[in-house]
Design an enzyme around this catalytic site. Structure first.
Site, PDB file in Angstrom:
ATOM      1  N   LYS A   1       0.836  -1.214   0.000  1.00 28.91           N
ATOM      2  CA  LYS A   1       0.000   0.000   0.000  1.00 28.91           C
ATOM      3  C   LYS A   1       0.872   1.266   0.000  1.00 28.91           C
ATOM      4  O   LYS A   1       0.643   2.187  -0.770  1.00 28.91           O
ATOM      5  CB  LYS A   1      -0.937   0.017   1.235  1.00 28.91           C
ATOM      6  CG  LYS A   1      -1.850  -1.205   1.329  1.00 28.91           C
ATOM      7  CD  LYS A   1      -2.801  -1.108   2.511  1.00 28.91           C
ATOM      8  CE  LYS A   1      -2.111  -1.091   3.873  1.00 28.91           C
ATOM      9  NZ  LYS A   1      -1.340  -2.323   4.174  1.00 28.91           N
TER      10      LYS A   1
ATOM     11  N   ARG B   1      11.467  -5.991   5.045  1.00 30.01           N
ATOM     12  CA  ARG B   1      11.178  -4.546   4.869  1.00 30.01           C
ATOM     13  C   ARG B   1      12.209  -3.710   5.618  1.00 30.01           C
ATOM     14  O   ARG B   1      12.540  -3.966   6.766  1.00 30.01           O
ATOM     15  CB  ARG B   1       9.772  -4.242   5.391  1.00 30.01           C
ATOM     16  CG  ARG B   1       9.495  -2.752   5.455  1.00 30.01           C
ATOM     17  CD  ARG B   1       8.027  -2.387   5.356  1.00 30.01           C
ATOM     18  NE  ARG B   1       7.181  -2.860   6.434  1.00 30.01           N
ATOM     19  CZ  ARG B   1       5.847  -2.721   6.434  1.00 30.01           C
ATOM     20  NH1 ARG B   1       5.234  -2.158   5.398  1.00 30.01           N
ATOM     21  NH2 ARG B   1       5.143  -3.174   7.447  1.00 30.01           N
TER      22      ARG B   1
ATOM     23  N   ARG C   1     -10.174   1.489   9.127  1.00 31.13           N
ATOM     24  CA  ARG C   1      -9.712   0.124   9.354  1.00 31.13           C
ATOM     25  C   ARG C   1     -10.683  -0.666  10.229  1.00 31.13           C
ATOM     26  O   ARG C   1     -10.432  -1.832  10.522  1.00 31.13           O
ATOM     27  CB  ARG C   1      -8.386   0.198  10.098  1.00 31.13           C
ATOM     28  CG  ARG C   1      -7.222  -0.474   9.413  1.00 31.13           C
ATOM     29  CD  ARG C   1      -5.995  -0.055  10.201  1.00 31.13           C
ATOM     30  NE  ARG C   1      -4.845  -0.811   9.900  1.00 31.13           N
ATOM     31  CZ  ARG C   1      -3.757  -0.329   9.294  1.00 31.13           C
ATOM     32  NH1 ARG C   1      -3.706   0.907   8.891  1.00 31.13           N
ATOM     33  NH2 ARG C   1      -2.711  -1.096   9.126  1.00 31.13           N
TER      34      ARG C   1
ATOM     35  N   ARG D   1      10.982  -1.565  11.135  1.00 34.16           N
ATOM     36  CA  ARG D   1       9.894  -0.993  11.932  1.00 34.16           C
ATOM     37  C   ARG D   1       9.667  -1.815  13.193  1.00 34.16           C
ATOM     38  O   ARG D   1       9.766  -3.035  13.171  1.00 34.16           O
ATOM     39  CB  ARG D   1       8.596  -0.967  11.094  1.00 34.16           C
ATOM     40  CG  ARG D   1       8.466   0.298  10.278  1.00 34.16           C
ATOM     41  CD  ARG D   1       7.328   0.302   9.303  1.00 34.16           C
ATOM     42  NE  ARG D   1       6.067  -0.214   9.803  1.00 34.16           N
ATOM     43  CZ  ARG D   1       4.942  -0.223   9.081  1.00 34.16           C
ATOM     44  NH1 ARG D   1       4.949   0.246   7.856  1.00 34.16           N
ATOM     45  NH2 ARG D   1       3.828  -0.723   9.576  1.00 34.16           N
TER      46      ARG D   1
ATOM     47  N   ARG E   1      -1.440  -8.716  12.987  1.00 35.25           N
ATOM     48  CA  ARG E   1      -2.010  -7.727  12.049  1.00 35.25           C
ATOM     49  C   ARG E   1      -2.736  -8.406  10.890  1.00 35.25           C
ATOM     50  O   ARG E   1      -3.751  -7.904  10.413  1.00 35.25           O
ATOM     51  CB  ARG E   1      -0.905  -6.805  11.523  1.00 35.25           C
ATOM     52  CG  ARG E   1      -0.624  -5.666  12.496  1.00 35.25           C
ATOM     53  CD  ARG E   1       0.824  -5.248  12.484  1.00 35.25           C
ATOM     54  NE  ARG E   1       1.274  -4.663  11.258  1.00 35.25           N
ATOM     55  CZ  ARG E   1       2.543  -4.672  10.847  1.00 35.25           C
ATOM     56  NH1 ARG E   1       3.473  -5.271  11.573  1.00 35.25           N
ATOM     57  NH2 ARG E   1       2.874  -4.089   9.730  1.00 35.25           N
TER      58      ARG E   1
HETATM   59  P1  ADP Z   1       2.246  -1.893   3.190  1.00 33.18           P
HETATM   60  O1  ADP Z   1       2.260  -0.375   3.155  1.00 33.18           O
HETATM   61  O2  ADP Z   1       1.019  -2.466   2.541  1.00 33.18           O
HETATM   62  O3  ADP Z   1       2.478  -2.433   4.557  1.00 33.18           O
HETATM   63  P2  ADP Z   1       4.840  -1.724   1.810  1.00 33.18           P
HETATM   64  O4  ADP Z   1       4.583  -0.824   0.643  1.00 33.18           O
HETATM   65  O5  ADP Z   1       5.578  -1.151   2.951  1.00 33.18           O
HETATM   66  O6  ADP Z   1       3.449  -2.399   2.289  1.00 33.18           O
HETATM   67  O7  ADP Z   1       5.596  -3.025   1.252  1.00 33.18           O
HETATM   68  C1  ADP Z   1       6.005  -4.064   2.138  1.00 33.18           C
HETATM   69  C2  ADP Z   1       7.390  -4.584   1.731  1.00 33.18           C
HETATM   70  O8  ADP Z   1       7.312  -5.218   0.460  1.00 33.18           O
HETATM   71  C3  ADP Z   1       8.456  -3.503   1.587  1.00 33.18           C
HETATM   72  O9  ADP Z   1       9.693  -4.073   1.982  1.00 33.18           O
HETATM   73  C4  ADP Z   1       8.444  -3.176   0.091  1.00 33.18           C
HETATM   74  O10 ADP Z   1       9.706  -2.682  -0.356  1.00 33.18           O
HETATM   75  C5  ADP Z   1       8.140  -4.535  -0.497  1.00 33.18           C
HETATM   76  N1  ADP Z   1       7.337  -4.482  -1.723  1.00 33.18           N
HETATM   77  C6  ADP Z   1       6.284  -3.665  -1.996  1.00 33.18           C
HETATM   78  N2  ADP Z   1       5.746  -3.941  -3.195  1.00 33.18           N
HETATM   79  C7  ADP Z   1       6.473  -4.985  -3.701  1.00 33.18           C
HETATM   80  C8  ADP Z   1       6.402  -5.750  -4.913  1.00 33.18           C
HETATM   81  N3  ADP Z   1       5.472  -5.506  -5.854  1.00 33.18           N
HETATM   82  N4  ADP Z   1       7.293  -6.749  -5.073  1.00 33.18           N
HETATM   83  C9  ADP Z   1       8.214  -7.012  -4.133  1.00 33.18           C
HETATM   84  N5  ADP Z   1       8.337  -6.340  -2.969  1.00 33.18           N
HETATM   85  C10 ADP Z   1       7.471  -5.328  -2.748  1.00 33.18           C
HETATM   86  P1  ADP Z   2       0.745  -1.711   7.598  1.00 32.41           P
HETATM   87  O1  ADP Z   2       1.958  -1.437   6.796  1.00 32.41           O
HETATM   88  O2  ADP Z   2       0.876  -2.869   8.502  1.00 32.41           O
HETATM   89  O3  ADP Z   2      -0.520  -1.740   6.803  1.00 32.41           O
HETATM   90  P2  ADP Z   2       0.321   0.983   8.748  1.00 32.41           P
HETATM   91  O4  ADP Z   2       1.543   1.791   8.541  1.00 32.41           O
HETATM   92  O5  ADP Z   2      -0.871   1.324   7.905  1.00 32.41           O
HETATM   93  O6  ADP Z   2       0.681  -0.550   8.679  1.00 32.41           O
HETATM   94  O7  ADP Z   2      -0.135   1.086  10.275  1.00 32.41           O
HETATM   95  C1  ADP Z   2       0.773   0.752  11.316  1.00 32.41           C
HETATM   96  C2  ADP Z   2       0.001   0.663  12.614  1.00 32.41           C
HETATM   97  O8  ADP Z   2      -0.594   1.934  12.943  1.00 32.41           O
HETATM   98  C3  ADP Z   2      -1.169  -0.316  12.630  1.00 32.41           C
HETATM   99  O9  ADP Z   2      -0.772  -1.665  12.859  1.00 32.41           O
HETATM  100  C4  ADP Z   2      -1.997   0.243  13.808  1.00 32.41           C
HETATM  101  O10 ADP Z   2      -1.398  -0.058  15.066  1.00 32.41           O
HETATM  102  C5  ADP Z   2      -1.840   1.758  13.606  1.00 32.41           C
HETATM  103  N1  ADP Z   2      -2.905   2.265  12.725  1.00 32.41           N
HETATM  104  C6  ADP Z   2      -2.751   2.859  11.516  1.00 32.41           C
HETATM  105  N2  ADP Z   2      -3.936   3.200  11.001  1.00 32.41           N
HETATM  106  C7  ADP Z   2      -4.881   2.798  11.893  1.00 32.41           C
HETATM  107  C8  ADP Z   2      -6.303   2.848  11.930  1.00 32.41           C
HETATM  108  N3  ADP Z   2      -7.013   3.381  10.923  1.00 32.41           N
HETATM  109  N4  ADP Z   2      -6.935   2.336  13.018  1.00 32.41           N
HETATM  110  C9  ADP Z   2      -6.251   1.819  14.040  1.00 32.41           C
HETATM  111  N5  ADP Z   2      -4.915   1.725  14.074  1.00 32.41           N
HETATM  112  C10 ADP Z   2      -4.220   2.213  13.017  1.00 32.41           C
END
Ligand code: ADP
Ligand code: ADP
Length: 220
Positions: free
Chosen positions: A13, A123, A88, A156, A167
Site C-alpha cells: 500500500k 522490509r 480500518r 519498523r 495484524r
Molecule cells: P504496506 O504499506 O502495505 O504495509 P509496503 O509498501 O511497505 O506495504 O511493502 C512491504 C514490503 O514489500 C516492503 O519491503 C516493500 O519494499 C516490499 N514491496 C512492496 N511492493 C512490492 C512488490 N510488488 N514486489 C516485491 N516487494 C514489494
Molecule cells: P501496515 O503497513 O501494517 O498496513 P500501517 O503503517 O498502515 O501498517 O499502520 C501501522 C500501525 O498503525 C497499525 O498496525 C496500527 O497499530 C496503527 N494504525 C494505523 N492506522 C490505523 C487505523 N485506521 N486504526 C487503528 N490503528 C491504526
C-alpha cells in the site's frame, strides 16, 4: 478524486501509494505514517500509542478518527486525497461516512500470508520520508542507507513476526468487512472497487493499477 488503498499489512500500500501520489498529484495520507512521525517527534500522546502499535494492535477508534478527519480537512486535500490505512474498522468507516467522507474508488491489493510474511521480514524503512525498501526485492543502492538522503534505514518496531501475524488476523477479522460496508452504500454514490494482485514487481503492480483505473475511467 478521493480514493482508499486497502489491503493486508505488507501488500504494498505504501509503495504503490507513493507512485500514485506522483502520478495523480494528490496527497496520500497514511495514518500509520502519521503515528510514526508523532512518535519520533516525541509527542507524549503518541508515545502512549507506541506499545499498541509495536504489538500489532489497532489504535483506538476515537483517536484515529479525529486525526484522520482533521488531516483530510487541510488545504492540500481540497482537490482530493488517497487514504492508506484508514478506515480500518466498521466504526471508523461509519463515522467517516457520517462526516461526509466519500470515495470514488477503493483500490484493494491482494496478497497471500506467506508472501506478506516474506515481504515484511525483509522490509527496511526510511523514517523521515516513509520510503520503503526490501532487502532482496527492492534493495537500496547502498546497503542500509536511504537512496536520496543516505540516512540509515531501520526495521519498523511493528515488523516482528508476532506483530505481523496479529495484524494479518486483525485485517481478516476486523478490517476486511469494511468492503461490504462500502459495497452496501454503492447505490448512494459511484464507487469503483478495483482489485489488483500484489504479486509481481512494483512497476508491474503499478501498471496493473493504472490499467484498471483507465478501464473504469478514473484516469484517462
Ligand atoms: P504496506 O504499506 O502495505 O504495509 P509496503 O509498501 O511497505 O506495504 O511493502 C512491504 C514490503 O514489500 C516492503 O519491503 C516493500 O519494499 C516490499 N514491496 C512492496 N511492493 C512490492 C512488490 N510488488 N514486489 C516485491 N516487494 C514489494
Ligand atoms: P501496515 O503497513 O501494517 O498496513 P500501517 O503503517 O498502515 O501498517 O499502520 C501501522 C500501525 O498503525 C497499525 O498496525 C496500527 O497499530 C496503527 N494504525 C494505523 N492506522 C490505523 C487505523 N485506521 N486504526 C487503528 N490503528 C491504526
Amino acid at each position: 478524486m478521493k480514493g482508499l488503498i486497502f489491503g493486508p499489512p505488507g501488500a504494498g500500500k505504501g509503495t504503490q501509494g507513493l507512485l500514485l501520489e506522483e502520478r495523480l498529484h494528490i496527497p496520500v495520507i497514511s495514518t500509520g505514517q502519521i503515528f510514526r512521525d508523532a512518535i519520533s517527534s516525541g509527542s507524549s500522546e503518541a508515545l502512549q500509542l507506541k506499545e499498541i502499535i509495536a504489538s500489532g494492535q489497532l489504535v483506538p477508534d476515537e483517536v484515529v478518527i479525529n486525526i484522520a478527519i482533521d488531516r483530510i480537512s487541510q488545504s492540500d486535500c481540497k482537490s482530493g486525497f488517497i487514504l492508506d490505512g484508514f478506515p480500518r474498522t466498521i466504526q471508523q468507516a461509519k463515522v467517516a461516512s457520517e462526516s461526509g467522507v466519500r470515495f470514488d474508488f477503493i483500490l484493494e491489493l491482494v496478497l497471500d500470508s506467506d508472501e506478506i510474511v516474506r515481504r515484511i521480514s525483509g522490509r527496511r524503512f526510511h523514517p523521515a520520508s516513509g520510503r520503503t525498501y526490501h532487502i532482496s526485492d527492492r534493495p537500496p543502492k547502498n546497503p542500509g542507507l536511504d537512496d536520496l538522503t543516505h540516512e540509515p534505514l531501520i526495521c519498523r518496531d511493528d515488523d516482528s513476526m508476532d506483530s505481523v501475524l496479529k495484524r494479518i488476523k486483525i485485517y481478516e477479522d476486523i478490517t476486511k468487512p469494511i468492503l461490504d460496508f462500502y459495497t452496501s452504500q454503492k447505490n448512494d454514490f459511484t464507487l469503483e472497487h478495483i482489485k489488483v494482485g500484489g504479486l509481481g514487481g512494483v512497476d508491474a503492480v503499478h501498471a496493473s493499477i493504472l490499467e484498471k483505473m483507465r478501464q473504469c475511467q478514473i484516469i484517462s
